[in-house]
Design an enzyme around this catalytic site. Structure first.
Site, short mmCIF file in Angstrom:
data_model
loop_
_atom_site.label_atom_id
_atom_site.label_comp_id
_atom_site.label_asym_id
_atom_site.label_seq_id
_atom_site.Cartn_x
_atom_site.Cartn_y
_atom_site.Cartn_z
N LYS A 86 27.80 42.55 41.73
CA LYS A 86 28.53 42.45 43.00
C LYS A 86 30.04 42.49 42.75
O LYS A 86 30.77 43.24 43.41
CB LYS A 86 28.17 41.13 43.70
CG LYS A 86 29.10 40.76 44.83
CD LYS A 86 28.69 39.50 45.53
CE LYS A 86 29.29 38.22 44.99
NZ LYS A 86 30.73 38.04 45.25
N ASN A 87 30.50 41.69 41.79
CA ASN A 87 31.94 41.56 41.60
C ASN A 87 32.58 42.77 40.94
O ASN A 87 33.80 42.87 40.83
CB ASN A 87 32.26 40.29 40.80
CG ASN A 87 32.09 39.04 41.65
OD1 ASN A 87 31.81 39.14 42.85
ND2 ASN A 87 32.25 37.88 41.05
N ARG A 103 36.25 37.45 51.53
CA ARG A 103 37.64 37.43 51.08
C ARG A 103 37.98 38.64 50.21
O ARG A 103 39.11 39.09 50.17
CB ARG A 103 37.93 36.16 50.27
CG ARG A 103 37.66 34.89 51.00
CD ARG A 103 38.11 33.70 50.22
NE ARG A 103 39.55 33.49 50.33
CZ ARG A 103 40.46 33.94 49.50
NH1 ARG A 103 40.11 34.64 48.45
NH2 ARG A 103 41.73 33.71 49.69
N CYS A 154 38.61 28.83 51.54
CA CYS A 154 37.15 28.79 51.67
C CYS A 154 36.65 27.49 51.08
O CYS A 154 37.44 26.69 50.60
CB CYS A 154 36.51 30.02 51.04
SG CYS A 154 36.57 30.02 49.27
N ASP A 189 31.84 30.78 37.79
CA ASP A 189 30.68 31.19 38.59
C ASP A 189 29.34 30.74 37.98
O ASP A 189 28.30 30.95 38.60
CB ASP A 189 30.67 32.72 38.77
CG ASP A 189 31.68 33.17 39.81
OD1 ASP A 189 32.28 32.31 40.48
OD2 ASP A 189 31.88 34.39 39.95
N ILE A 210 39.20 26.19 37.52
CA ILE A 210 39.65 27.37 38.27
C ILE A 210 39.82 27.09 39.76
O ILE A 210 40.83 27.44 40.36
CB ILE A 210 38.66 28.56 38.09
CG1 ILE A 210 38.40 28.85 36.61
CG2 ILE A 210 39.17 29.80 38.81
CD1 ILE A 210 39.53 29.48 35.85
N ARG A 240 24.66 36.56 49.87
CA ARG A 240 25.88 37.32 49.59
C ARG A 240 25.89 37.78 48.13
O ARG A 240 26.57 38.75 47.80
CB ARG A 240 27.12 36.45 49.84
CG ARG A 240 27.37 36.18 51.31
CD ARG A 240 28.71 35.47 51.48
NE ARG A 240 29.64 35.97 50.49
CZ ARG A 240 30.49 35.22 49.79
NH1 ARG A 240 30.55 33.93 49.99
NH2 ARG A 240 31.29 35.76 48.91
#
Ligand code: UD1
Length: 420
Positions: A22-23, A93, A117, A307, A329, A399
């Site tokens: 995804k990223n 975002r 968020c 993540d 982070i 998502r």
């Protein structure tokens, strides 16, 4: 709103194919806006965030055609609107990633200002300062970032005072079409940044230092479309590995890459996992043993990824011993621990540190997902807990995880989607 109903305690064992990242897919779709001919982007995961990025391209007039394998043809030549509207940006975002490419290619861009968020305030000041250093004029008006440039952007020497993945990607894409040389210092080295840089090179960009914290970009006048296949999702990979470790199970993950997960694999070995890797697969076997709690601290790549923090916190919650998890982070990314404690976990929060003392058993409970990776941690906890767990607000998980319940069923989990 759908929920996930999980009955815990099933042994987890089996094989799963890892989806495209995804990223990496998101910035690469944004990069198609730089091309002057159609691009083919393959191995995209079928996820809500990817659909949102495609909707964003479409609403700007860009031609988008999807085949059944989620290989997408993007024709940027029909763009007729340079605006990323609030309705789309508020749901994702990462929409901010179109700012650099549209501005560099068309000299004007209007992107709704992304808000904070659940996991933190997430400013975009470094993206904007970098574009200004390249000659853009930027104002914020009625909730929109309005950027203009008089002719091409100009190459610049940019030092980013925080390592930012999105900021590095936005500036890298803008610099690819700028006039002259840009140096990005303290750049993010995440594999997704490398994937984007490789895609830009395939489009005709001239980039040195790929994979290091100093990227030197010699701007070119035009970039053309190409065919590019996005890398495997390292966070989906890590999530399945951690789920199997927490459940004392065994998984074989295919179509993935162990090299981009070194920090995570090291921690899994410390937790007692037996790992085997090949060119495109990773196998983890706990040999039926309970994991040992591990200490970890999140930091930019190649250190332990933020993540993966929530999933490891869930594993520590059922591990032997006590593990300390430090999040550096995002300021509010340990919120899932309150939900884990509702399931019987023993986790204390001290500032940005969670002290997790493993318990023998978690108890199923209704829990609420607060963000994407936090939801994954609740699913892991549900799979190892006694009894039933219902995870609410799973739009977060959709998502970022393709076919999450189907893939988990494949390795033996008792999980299904239920309408509310
Ligand atoms: C990306 C990933 C996200 C991951 C994060 C960190 C995507 C779509 N998302 O998010 O999954 O958790 O990297 O690995 O790729 N910051 C500033 N100013 C800026 C930009 C960032 O202060 O202009 C700060 C942020 O608030 C945060 C830190 O920098 O504290 C890192 O954020 P960043 O790397 O930019 O995250 P994203 O690119 O949004």
């Amino acid at each position: 709103m759908d929920k996930l109903l999980i009955t815990g305690g099933n042994p987890l064992a089996g094989e799963v194919r890892i989806s495209g990242s995804k990223n990496s897919g998101l910035p690469i779709l944004a990069a198609t806006l730089l091309a002057d001919s159609p691009m083919h982007v393959c191995n995209l995961p079928h996820l809500n965030d990817i659909t949102t990025m495609l909707a964003l391209l479409r609403c700007m007039g860009v031609g988008v055609t999807i085949d059944e394998k989620m290989c997408v043809e993007v024709d940027p030549s029909s763009i007729n609107d340079y605006t990323a509207p609030y309705d789309l940006v508020k749901t994702m975002r990462a929409s901010i990633l179109v700012l650099g490419p549209i501005l560099a290619r068309h000299g004007v861009a209007n992107v709704s200002f992304p808000g904070g968020c659940a996991i933190g305030s997430r400013p975009v000041d470094i993206h904007l300062r970098g574009l200004e250093a390249m000659g853009a004029e930027i104002t914020v008006d009625e909730g929109y970032i309005r950027a203009r440039s008089d002719g091409r952007l100009k190459g610049a020497h940019i030092f980013m005072d925080t390592v930012t993945v999105g900021g590095t990607e936005n500036l890298l894409m803008a610099a690819a079409l700028a006039d002259g040389k840009t140096v990005l210092e303290n750049a993010a080295r995440e594999p997704e940044v490398v994937d984007l840089a490789n895609c830009l090179v395939a489009m005709g960009a001239n980039i040195e230092g790929i994979g290091t914290d100093t990227l030197t970009i010699h701007g070119v006048e035009r970039l053309q479309g190409c065919t590019f296949s996005v890398m495997p999702d390292r966070i989906e990979t890590g999530t399945f590995l951690t789920a199997a470790a927490a459940a004392r199970g065994r998984v074989l993950l295919k179509d993935t890459d162990a090299h981009m997960l070194e920090a995570v694999l090291l921690k899994l070995e410390e937790a007692g996992a037996h790992l085997n890797t090949g060119p495109d697969w990773i196998e983890l076997d706990m040999k039926g043993n309970r994991p040992r709690a591990v200490n970890l601290k999140t930091a930019p790549y190649p250190a332990f990824p933020t993540d993966m923090q929530a999933q490891f916190t869930a594993m520590n919650a059922v591990a032997e011993g006590t593990g300390t998890v430090i999040e550096t982070i995002f300021e509010n990314r340990l919120i899932q621990i309150h939900e884990l404690n509702r399931m019987g976990a023993d986790i204390k929060l001290e500032g940005n540190t969670a002290i997790v003392t493993g318990v023998e058993v978690l108890k199923g409970a209704p829990v609420m997902a607060s963000d994407l990776r936090a939801s994954a941690s609740l699913v892991i906890a549900g799979m190892v807990a006694q009894g039933e767990t219902v995870v609410d607000r799973i739009y977060h998980i959709d998502r970022g995880y393709e076919c999450i319940e189907e893939k988990l069923q494949l390795i033996g989990a008792n999980i299904r989607r239920v309408p509310s």
